[in-house]
Design an enzyme around this catalytic site. Structure first.
Site, mmCIF file in Angstrom:
data_model
loop_
_atom_site.group_PDB
_atom_site.id
_atom_site.type_symbol
_atom_site.label_atom_id
_atom_site.label_comp_id
_atom_site.label_asym_id
_atom_site.label_seq_id
_atom_site.Cartn_x
_atom_site.Cartn_y
_atom_site.Cartn_z
ATOM 1 C CD GLU A 128 -3.163 -4.356 -1.740
ATOM 2 O OE1 GLU A 128 -3.472 -3.552 -1.551
ATOM 3 O OE2 GLU A 128 -2.300 -4.505 -2.822
ATOM 4 C CB ALA A 153 0.464 5.943 -4.854
ATOM 5 C CB ILE A 157 3.896 3.932 -13.733
ATOM 6 C CG1 ILE A 157 2.675 4.874 -12.984
ATOM 7 C CG2 ILE A 157 5.023 3.403 -12.557
ATOM 8 C CD1 ILE A 157 1.917 3.935 -12.313
ATOM 9 C CG HIS A 194 -1.128 -0.719 -2.064
ATOM 10 N ND1 HIS A 194 -2.118 -1.270 -2.888
ATOM 11 C CD2 HIS A 194 -0.751 0.261 -2.864
ATOM 12 C CE1 HIS A 194 -2.729 -0.837 -3.818
ATOM 13 N NE2 HIS A 194 -1.753 0.192 -4.190
ATOM 14 N NE ARG A 214 -4.969 -1.242 -8.210
ATOM 15 C CZ ARG A 214 -4.293 -0.104 -7.763
ATOM 16 N NH1 ARG A 214 -3.008 -0.168 -7.406
ATOM 17 N NH2 ARG A 214 -5.024 1.015 -7.859
HETATM 18 C C1 MLT Z 1 -3.355 4.317 -7.273
HETATM 19 O O1 MLT Z 1 -4.071 3.687 -7.765
HETATM 20 O O2 MLT Z 1 -2.932 5.202 -7.670
HETATM 21 C C2 MLT Z 1 -2.746 3.901 -5.908
HETATM 22 O O3 MLT Z 1 -2.862 2.326 -5.940
HETATM 23 C C3 MLT Z 1 -3.252 4.224 -4.981
HETATM 24 C C4 MLT Z 1 -3.127 3.944 -3.647
HETATM 25 O O4 MLT Z 1 -1.940 3.519 -2.911
HETATM 26 O O5 MLT Z 1 -4.004 3.494 -2.751
#
Ligand code: MLT
Length: 325
Positions: free
Chosen positions: A261, A287, A152, A284, A232
């Site tokens: 969360e 992704a 990333i 969150h 995170r």
């Molecule tokens: C991940 O670990 O790839 C993401 O945090 C997945 C998600 O959005 O749950």
């Protein structure tokens, strides 16, 4: 092979699992005791999860379970020690959503510099403040500090290079390819904190990185700097962050992840940090693009197919000595 899917997975993933001969049981939203009961009742060999927590009790209480596939890159939602002790393999999908997370990171960086969220909010309330919002510092020549130059971090550097930013990173291992391709320079964590205009975090969650950005680290940063956390919750000490911003020792922050969360099935959000002025928050969703979720679903199918056909473990996260046949 029976596969229990306990979170939403793209249809292409469900179809792909069926096409490779799996019996697929779709129960998105299952968690805690209900998930343990479903693991026992279905006697599935494979469990696919995204945000749902997989606890030691579930891993010990499901004797038929052989493999947990995390439809994402982090594995901090799974009790890895318990999995290894119970002989359950855990595989994840690293890199499949790296571009999506990098895109959100860049979006948040621009939003912070231009105060896009506050501008929008004022317009929604019928307020015009052209003069006040004409003071953005701009990104060209500013320093972006990338903490963690994995998949990333690499995609963030690639995009930030196009803005002609000065790029630095800290990591335990050097990333020579990123250095060569984007001119990003490896520095100490302290130097990164002290010289960056934006600090963006791209390290895994868990005990090793908990409060990696705490009071001491925030005190080293420039008062004009911003923190971005799309990695995170828990990597940033949110109480210390709020104090730093409210006392003018930090310009602001953007967060996609939080110390508290809600589970996917809950709607109430209790974490106080996005209420702090100059903190922008998203849900969150780093992704969560169609592209990334399709790629993750394909990877889930590839992992399950390889395991089913030959016992091969792709991206196995258990310690190597624990998975020797
Ligand atoms: C991940 O670990 O790839 C993401 O945090 C997945 C998600 O959005 O749950």
């Amino acid at each position: 092979m029976k596969v229990l899917i306990a979170d939403a997975l793209e249809k292409a993933g469900i179809d792909g699992l069926k096409a490779c001969g799996c019996e697929v049981i779709e129960r998105p939203g299952l968690k805690d005791a209900a998930l343990l009961a479903a693991l026992k009742e279905t006697r599935c060999g494979v469990l696919v999860v995204r945000s749902t927590k997989v606890t030691g009790g579930m891993l010990r209480g499901a004797p038929a379970l052989e493999l947990v596939v995390r439809a994402g890159s982090g594995i901090d939602t799974i009790d890895m020690d318990a999995a290894t002790q119970a002989g359950v393999r855990v595989c994840n999908c690293p890199g499949m959503n790296a571009v999506a997370v990098a895109e959100l990171t860049i979006g948040l960086m621009i939003a912070l510099d231009r105060q896009i969220v506050d501008e929008t909010d004022d317009l929604r309330h019928g307020i015009w403040k052209k003069k006040e919002y004409s003071k953005a510092r701009g990104l060209k020549g500013r320093t972006l500090g990338i903490v963690g130059m994995g998949r990333i971090g690499f995609e963030v550097a690639k995009r930030a290079a196009a803005f002609e930013m000065r790029l630095i990173y800290s990591d335990v291992v050097p990333n020579e390819r990123a250095e060569r391709e984007f001119g990003v320079r490896k520095v100490s964590f302290d130097e990164l904190l002290e010289t960056s205009d934006f600090v963006t975090l791209h390290v895994p969650g868990g005990a090793d990185t908990r409060h990696m950005i705490g009071r001491m680290q925030l005190a080293r940063m420039k008062p004009t700097a911003y923190v971005i956390n799309c990695a995170r919750g828990g990597i940033v000490d949110e109480e210390a962050l709020a104090d730093a911003i409210e006392s003018g020792k930090l310009a602001g922050a953007a967060m996609d992840v939080y110390e508290i969360e809600p589970a996917a099935s809950e709607r109430e959000f209790k974490d106080p940090i996005p209420k702090v002025p100059h903190v922008y928050g998203t849900h969150h969703v780093g992704a969560s693009t169609e592209q990334a979720q399709s790629a993750v679903a394909e990877e889930v199918v590839r992992i399950v197919r390889a395991y089913k056909d030959s016992g091969e473990l792709l991206h196995c996260a258990n310690p190597p000595e624990a998975v020797v046949a």
